[in-house]
Enzyme design. Structure first.
Site, mmCIF file in Angstrom:
data_model
loop_
_atom_site.group_PDB
_atom_site.id
_atom_site.type_symbol
_atom_site.label_atom_id
_atom_site.label_comp_id
_atom_site.label_asym_id
_atom_site.label_seq_id
_atom_site.Cartn_x
_atom_site.Cartn_y
_atom_site.Cartn_z
ATOM 1 N N ASP A 6 1.784 4.099 2.714
ATOM 2 C CA ASP A 6 0.762 4.883 1.998
ATOM 3 C C ASP A 6 1.385 5.947 1.079
ATOM 4 O O ASP A 6 1.406 5.767 -0.131
ATOM 5 C CB ASP A 6 -0.222 5.521 2.991
ATOM 6 C CG ASP A 6 -1.612 5.727 2.417
ATOM 7 O OD1 ASP A 6 -1.856 5.309 1.266
ATOM 8 O OD2 ASP A 6 -2.471 6.296 3.122
ATOM 9 N N ASP A 7 1.834 7.072 1.672
ATOM 10 C CA ASP A 7 2.365 8.197 0.877
ATOM 11 C C ASP A 7 3.609 8.734 1.569
ATOM 12 O O ASP A 7 3.597 9.845 2.115
ATOM 13 C CB ASP A 7 1.297 9.309 0.794
ATOM 14 C CG ASP A 7 0.061 8.849 0.062
ATOM 15 O OD1 ASP A 7 0.090 8.804 -1.177
ATOM 16 O OD2 ASP A 7 -0.942 8.520 0.728
ATOM 17 N N GLU B 113 -11.180 3.783 5.448
ATOM 18 C CA GLU B 113 -10.236 4.752 6.014
ATOM 19 C C GLU B 113 -11.049 5.804 6.765
ATOM 20 O O GLU B 113 -10.686 6.239 7.849
ATOM 21 C CB GLU B 113 -9.390 5.377 4.890
ATOM 22 C CG GLU B 113 -8.298 6.333 5.363
ATOM 23 C CD GLU B 113 -7.456 6.890 4.210
ATOM 24 O OE1 GLU B 113 -7.792 6.621 3.027
ATOM 25 O OE2 GLU B 113 -6.465 7.594 4.484
ATOM 26 N N HIS C 22 -9.337 0.735 -1.602
ATOM 27 C CA HIS C 22 -9.306 1.473 -0.344
ATOM 28 C C HIS C 22 -10.722 1.506 0.216
ATOM 29 O O HIS C 22 -11.642 1.988 -0.459
ATOM 30 C CB HIS C 22 -8.881 2.928 -0.587
ATOM 31 C CG HIS C 22 -7.426 3.141 -0.808
ATOM 32 N ND1 HIS C 22 -6.718 2.523 -1.796
ATOM 33 C CD2 HIS C 22 -6.542 3.956 -0.162
ATOM 34 C CE1 HIS C 22 -5.457 2.948 -1.745
ATOM 35 N NE2 HIS C 22 -5.322 3.807 -0.772
ATOM 36 N N HIS D 10 0.862 -1.186 0.000
ATOM 37 C CA HIS D 10 0.000 0.000 0.000
ATOM 38 C C HIS D 10 0.896 1.232 0.000
ATOM 39 O O HIS D 10 1.266 1.756 1.053
ATOM 40 C CB HIS D 10 -0.928 -0.013 1.225
ATOM 41 C CG HIS D 10 -1.938 1.080 1.232
ATOM 42 N ND1 HIS D 10 -3.118 1.005 1.944
ATOM 43 C CD2 HIS D 10 -1.968 2.283 0.610
ATOM 44 C CE1 HIS D 10 -3.819 2.113 1.765
ATOM 45 N NE2 HIS D 10 -3.123 2.917 0.972
#
Ligand code: HPA
Ligand code: ZN
Length: 346
Positions: free
Chosen positions: A282-283, A203, A200, A16
């Protein structure tokens, strides 16, 4: 060796991670200059604080919009592998979300080819391996999602360069107010073409969205799945079926602001419930994270042992879309490394 150094060096899997979210601050500045885009500030890291998913997405979209040609995608992909490998990344299935680029007139074939060029260069330099997952952007709606999947299938069928790296499709971006089942057709087309499926969910949305991801979209994995424990029945079922959740604990603090501290994050309880919950960033560049930090901070927050962390790393392998032989080889690599890294001090 101390446990933090060992965790940094342990070969790790990541399932992810958005490739756009790996863009270095310097690359953001340089691509903006290249394309004549005026940024709100030259110190872009000042933009990197978020109150929820949607405020994060505004920055994510600004960064995404700097990717204008094949070279930009190649540079991004290359740097993403180098930066991941610096923290022990051995294998990643990375998302890219081309909706706004397709909307601006870019061709999916160029995007995939550019990404593949950059990944190949990064792999040659580091020994890490990185494959792709093409995400639908929820904000662009079901019709755009379906078009993207159809184009991807067409490119794969034609054997277009780089498409052999695309294992499957996903779904990301804004969750609130979007019914995931409206993307059913795009996911059905992907499934019929032999593409793997993830999305996703949960969240910022309740477990009903996680269930829709599995039951309506046919997803084999769920990204985040943060709200799952609110539904004990669904928790039990996904645990029994070993449906992987690609969890991003530090992202959930920094992006979605769902919890203030790792100690309050359900990651440990998810695993105790028998869920196949893996660790991911994630990022990373947009949140100042890396996979080594993810492992170290999670270990410290929950009091996990070295063996617990190696088990989490191995669960990452189980959750991949690699074939059996590749999974076995990757697990063996992690086990061997774990044996020689085994920390002596805690
Ligand atoms: N959620 C949804 N969309 C995203 C995310 C995320 O965490 N990161 C990048 N796009
Ligand atoms: Zn994500």
């Amino acid at each position: 060796m101390d446990i933090d150094t060992a965790l940094e060096q342990l070969p790790k899997v990541e399932l992810h991670c958005h490739v756009e979210g790996t863009m270095r601050p310097q690359t953001v500045v340089e691509l903006a200059r290249k394309h004549g885009v005026t940024l709100p500030t030259q110190d872009v890291t000042r933009l990197y604080s978020y109150s929820n998913l949607d405020t994060f997405l505004e920055v994510f979209w600004l960064v995404q919009a700097l990717l204008r040609d094949r070279d930009d995608w190649a540079r991004l992909a290359h740097e993403s592998v180098v930066d991941g490998a610096a923290h022990g990344l051995a294998y990643r299935e990375t998302f890219f979300t081309p909706a706004r680029h397709l909307d601006m007139g870019q061709d999916l074939g160029d995007i995939v080819a550019g990404l593949a060029d950059g990944l190949a260069a990064g792999e040659a330099e580091t020994g890490a391996r990185v494959l792709l997952v093409a995400d639908i952007d929820r904000a662009y709606g079901p019709a755009a999602g379906l078009r993207m999947v159809e184009r991807l299938v067409e490119l794969r069928t034609a054997g277009a360069p780089g498409t052999e790296r695309v294992l499957g499709v996903g779904l990301d971006s804004t969750e609130l107010g979007v019914d995931p089942t409206t993307f059913a057709e795009a996911f059905a087309v992907a499934g019929r073409a032999g593409l793997r499926r993830t999305s996703h969910q949960g969240e910022e949305t309740p477990p009903t969205h996680i269930a829709a991801g599995v039951d309506v979209l046919g997803c084999e994995r769920i990204d985040h799945g943060l709200s799952i424990l609110d539904d004990p029945e669904l928790t039990k079922r996904l645990a029994q079926e070993r449906v992987p959740l690609t969890v991003c604990p530090n992202s959930n603090i920094r992006i979605a602001n769902r919890v203030q501290r790792l100690e309050d994050h359900p990651f440990r309880r998810m695993r105790e419930a028998g869920l196949l919950a893996t660790l991911n960033t994630d990022d990373p560049a947009l949140t100042d994270l890396d996979l080594g930090y993810e492992y170290r901070s999670v270990r410290a927050a929950y009091g996990y042992t070295w063996e617990d962390m190696v088990e989490i790393a191995l669960d990452g392998v189980e959750a991949t879309w690699l074939d059996e032989d590749d999974r076995r080889a990757l697990s063996a690599r992690i086990r061997n490394a774990a044996a020689s890294l085994a920390p002596t001090t805690f």
